[in-house]
Scaffold this motif. Structure first.
Motif, PDB file in Angstrom:
ATOM      1  N   MET A   1       0.768  -1.345  -0.036  1.00 18.60           N
ATOM      2  CA  MET A   1      -0.062  -0.031  -0.007  1.00 18.60           C
ATOM      3  C   MET A   1       1.018   1.162   0.102  1.00 18.60           C
ATOM      4  N   TYR A   2       1.998   1.305   0.981  1.00 22.82           N
ATOM      5  CA  TYR A   2       2.695   2.286   0.820  1.00 22.82           C
ATOM      6  C   TYR A   2       4.125   1.803   1.188  1.00 22.82           C
ATOM      7  N   GLU A   3       5.065   2.220   0.093  1.00 20.53           N
ATOM      8  CA  GLU A   3       6.454   1.435   0.303  1.00 20.53           C
ATOM      9  C   GLU A   3       7.185   1.844   1.457  1.00 20.53           C
ATOM     10  N   GLY A   4       7.738   0.950   1.940  1.00 23.29           N
ATOM     11  CA  GLY A   4       8.550   1.194   3.377  1.00 23.29           C
ATOM     12  C   GLY A   4       7.868   0.952   4.341  1.00 23.29           C
ATOM     13  N   LEU A   5       6.336   0.958   4.556  1.00 21.38           N
ATOM     14  CA  LEU A   5       5.720   0.927   5.787  1.00 21.38           C
ATOM     15  C   LEU A   5       5.519  -0.313   5.999  1.00 21.38           C
ATOM     16  N   ASP A   6       5.704  -0.723   7.358  1.00 12.94           N
ATOM     17  CA  ASP A   6       5.439  -1.939   8.056  1.00 12.94           C
ATOM     18  C   ASP A   6       3.929  -2.111   8.719  1.00 12.94           C
ATOM     19  N   LEU A   7       3.010  -2.562   8.011  1.00 17.87           N
ATOM     20  CA  LEU A   7       1.611  -2.557   8.428  1.00 17.87           C
ATOM     21  C   LEU A   7       1.496  -3.413   9.903  1.00 17.87           C
ATOM     22  N   GLU A   8       2.571  -4.232  10.213  1.00 15.06           N
ATOM     23  CA  GLU A   8       2.395  -5.036  11.230  1.00 15.06           C
ATOM     24  C   GLU A   8       2.861  -4.042  12.502  1.00 15.06           C
ATOM     25  N   ARG A   9       3.583  -2.910  12.138  1.00 12.30           N
ATOM     26  CA  ARG A   9       4.014  -2.181  13.421  1.00 12.30           C
ATOM     27  C   ARG A   9       3.570  -0.691  13.383  1.00 12.30           C
ATOM     28  N   VAL A  10       2.362  -0.711  12.981  1.00  9.77           N
ATOM     29  CA  VAL A  10       1.701   0.743  12.902  1.00  9.77           C
ATOM     30  C   VAL A  10       1.404   1.403  14.260  1.00  9.77           C
ATOM     31  N   PRO A  11       1.669   2.349  14.764  1.00 10.99           N
ATOM     32  CA  PRO A  11       1.704   3.071  16.145  1.00 10.99           C
ATOM     33  C   PRO A  11       0.049   2.841  16.301  1.00 10.99           C
ATOM     34  N   ASP A  45      -7.509  14.368   5.163  1.00 13.15           N
ATOM     35  CA  ASP A  45      -6.906  13.524   4.526  1.00 13.15           C
ATOM     36  C   ASP A  45      -6.106  12.461   5.544  1.00 13.15           C
ATOM     37  N   VAL A  46      -5.375  13.105   6.464  1.00 13.35           N
ATOM     38  CA  VAL A  46      -4.698  12.529   7.400  1.00 13.35           C
ATOM     39  C   VAL A  46      -5.739  11.486   8.270  1.00 13.35           C
ATOM     40  N   ILE A  47      -7.025  11.910   8.499  1.00 12.59           N
ATOM     41  CA  ILE A  47      -7.770  11.115   9.015  1.00 12.59           C
ATOM     42  C   ILE A  47      -8.186   9.769   8.129  1.00 12.59           C
ATOM     43  N   ASP A  48      -8.126   9.907   6.979  1.00  9.89           N
ATOM     44  CA  ASP A  48      -8.515   8.765   6.046  1.00  9.89           C
ATOM     45  C   ASP A  48      -7.277   7.984   5.990  1.00  9.89           C
ATOM     46  N   GLY A  49      -6.257   8.512   5.888  1.00 12.25           N
ATOM     47  CA  GLY A  49      -4.858   7.868   5.757  1.00 12.25           C
ATOM     48  C   GLY A  49      -4.647   7.081   7.069  1.00 12.25           C
ATOM     49  N   ALA A  50      -5.120   7.607   8.417  1.00 10.05           N
ATOM     50  CA  ALA A  50      -4.958   6.576   9.565  1.00 10.05           C
ATOM     51  C   ALA A  50      -5.752   5.656   9.502  1.00 10.05           C
ATOM     52  N   LEU A  51      -6.964   5.758   9.048  1.00 13.13           N
ATOM     53  CA  LEU A  51      -8.099   4.898   8.894  1.00 13.13           C
ATOM     54  C   LEU A  51      -7.433   3.570   8.140  1.00 13.13           C
ATOM     55  N   GLU A  52      -7.080   3.935   6.985  1.00 13.89           N
ATOM     56  CA  GLU A  52      -6.433   3.009   5.902  1.00 13.89           C
ATOM     57  C   GLU A  52      -5.341   2.151   6.487  1.00 13.89           C
ATOM     58  N   ILE A  53      -4.523   2.625   7.310  1.00 13.08           N
ATOM     59  CA  ILE A  53      -3.312   2.038   7.657  1.00 13.08           C
ATOM     60  C   ILE A  53      -3.480   1.255   8.982  1.00 13.08           C
ATOM     61  N   GLY A  54      -4.586   1.530   9.740  1.00 10.62           N
ATOM     62  CA  GLY A  54      -5.059   0.948  10.939  1.00 10.62           C
ATOM     63  C   GLY A  54      -4.512   1.611  12.236  1.00 10.62           C
ATOM     64  N   VAL A  55      -4.411   3.060  12.296  1.00  8.11           N
ATOM     65  CA  VAL A  55      -4.194   3.545  13.384  1.00  8.11           C
ATOM     66  C   VAL A  55      -5.435   3.477  14.206  1.00  8.11           C
ATOM     67  N   LYS A  56      -5.228   3.267  15.529  1.00  5.37           N
ATOM     68  CA  LYS A  56      -6.669   3.159  16.493  1.00  5.37           C
ATOM     69  C   LYS A  56      -7.117   4.365  16.991  1.00  5.37           C
ATOM     70  N   TRP A  57      -5.822   5.175  17.442  1.00  2.69           N
ATOM     71  CA  TRP A  57      -6.260   6.347  18.094  1.00  2.69           C
ATOM     72  C   TRP A  57      -5.374   7.424  17.496  1.00  2.69           C
ATOM     73  N   LEU A  58      -6.187   8.766  17.051  1.00  2.00           N
ATOM     74  CA  LEU A  58      -5.513  10.000  16.352  1.00  2.00           C
ATOM     75  C   LEU A  58      -5.885  11.036  17.222  1.00  2.00           C
ATOM     76  N   THR A  59      -4.960  11.791  17.753  1.00  2.00           N
ATOM     77  CA  THR A  59      -5.305  13.057  18.583  1.00  2.00           C
ATOM     78  C   THR A  59      -4.479  14.279  17.849  1.00  2.00           C
ATOM     79  N   ALA A  60      -5.663  15.304  17.676  1.00  2.00           N
ATOM     80  CA  ALA A  60      -5.038  16.444  16.940  1.00  2.00           C
ATOM     81  C   ALA A  60      -5.146  17.757  17.845  1.00  2.00           C
ATOM     82  N   TYR A  61      -4.073  18.497  17.876  1.00  2.00           N
ATOM     83  CA  TYR A  61      -4.113  19.682  18.691  1.00  2.00           C
ATOM     84  C   TYR A  61      -4.925  21.002  17.977  1.00  2.00           C
TER      85      TYR A  61
END
Ligand code: IPE
Ligand code: IPE
Ligand code: MG
Length: 252
Positions: A1-11, A45-61
């Motif tokens: 999906m994204y070159e160089g990204l390890d989908l097993e170790r997404v924060p 766009d960041v929210i959609d990207g985070a959803l796509e790669i499986g981030v569980k919590w996203l916090t924005a200041y």
């Protein structure tokens, strides 16, 4: 999906300091507030990207307790922008299964009542969603968050419901704005500033930081992934010793 990204170790939890809107606008001869408006598509766009790669919590200041010191016109814009954004985007986030949370001093009398109502509505509407948690740090300051936790402890102690000798770090953690929120694994700050600006002071004790010169309106899911790839190259030790996979020291 994204070159160089390890989908097993997404924060699990990525927290972002969205900075540089004013400079982005200045560079284009625009008003600072236009920079804030340009930050909205970046965030979504960041929210959609985070959803796509499986981030569980996203916090924005989105607004700090120190941002009240800005020009009243800018503060007013930011308050209305936040109401308007919640109005326009709440259903979209809901339809994506996102659970919305707010951390910060929402009951501050300087926060307009209609914004407080929208905050409460957005949280209730999405309460049962099982997808990503989206946390807006609004009228948020890490020192205030810790102070209100300490105040709660002091009140319980003076009412005789808590023994002061039993207070631990866990007692504070349990009284933060959102105790179920896991600590951020990764904190990202845009715009090249190398500081924390009162963000998640307690929670980021062992977070990895990634600083990028990109101004917030130019940030998107691809720059998010670049920051996560940088995070994946770090060796998180949490106070332990370096993990050496080679042979241990020669025994004598
Ligand atoms: C971040 O952008 C947004 C908020 C603080 C609300 P800034 O408004 O701080 O932009 P710069 O740092 O002045 O460029
Ligand atoms: C931090 O950015 C707050 C938000 C992004 C909402 P600031 O622009 O307010 O931080 P300083 O003033 O540069 O430290
Ligand atoms: Mg700034």
């Amino acid at each position: 999906m994204y070159e160089g990204l390890d989908l097993e170790r997404v924060p699990r939890h990525v927290a972002i300091i969205m900075d540089g809107n004013g400079r982005w606008a200045n560079a284009r001869g625009m008003h600072r507030t236009q920079g804030h408006a340009a930050g909205e598509p970046a965030l979504f766009d960041v929210i959609d990207g985070a959803l796509e790669i499986g981030v569980k919590w996203l916090t924005a200041y989105t607004f700090s307790t120190e941002n009240w010191s800005r020009d009243p016109e800018e503060v007013e814009f930011l308050m209305h922008f936040n109401v308007d954004l919640l109005q326009r985007r709440r259903d979209e986030l809901h339809s994506k299964g996102i659970r919305i949370h707010f951390i910060g001093e929402r009951d501050d009398p300087r926060v307009p009542q209609d914004l407080r109502d929208r905050i409460n509505d957005a949280e209730s509407l999405t309460r049962n969603n099982q997808g990503m948690h989206m946390v807006f740090a609004f009228n948020y300051g890490g020192r205030t968050e810790i102070a209100q936790a300490v105040r709660a402890i002091a009140e319980e102690a003076s009412a005789g419901r808590l023994d002061p000798a039993s207070v631990t770090a866990q007692s504070i953690a349990a009284r933060l704005y959102l105790p179920e929120m896991p600590d951020p694994d990764l904190v990202i700050r845009t715009s090249g500033e190398l500081r924390i600006s009162n963000y998640l002071l307690w929670e980021s004790a062992y977070s990895e930081y990634v600083f990028t010169p990109v101004l917030w309106p130019d940030f998107d899911r691809h720059t998010l992934v670049d920051c996560i790839i940088e995070y994946q190259q770090r060796d998180r030790r949490f106070g332990g010793a370096e993990d050496r996979s080679g042979p241990g020291p020669a025994s004598t």
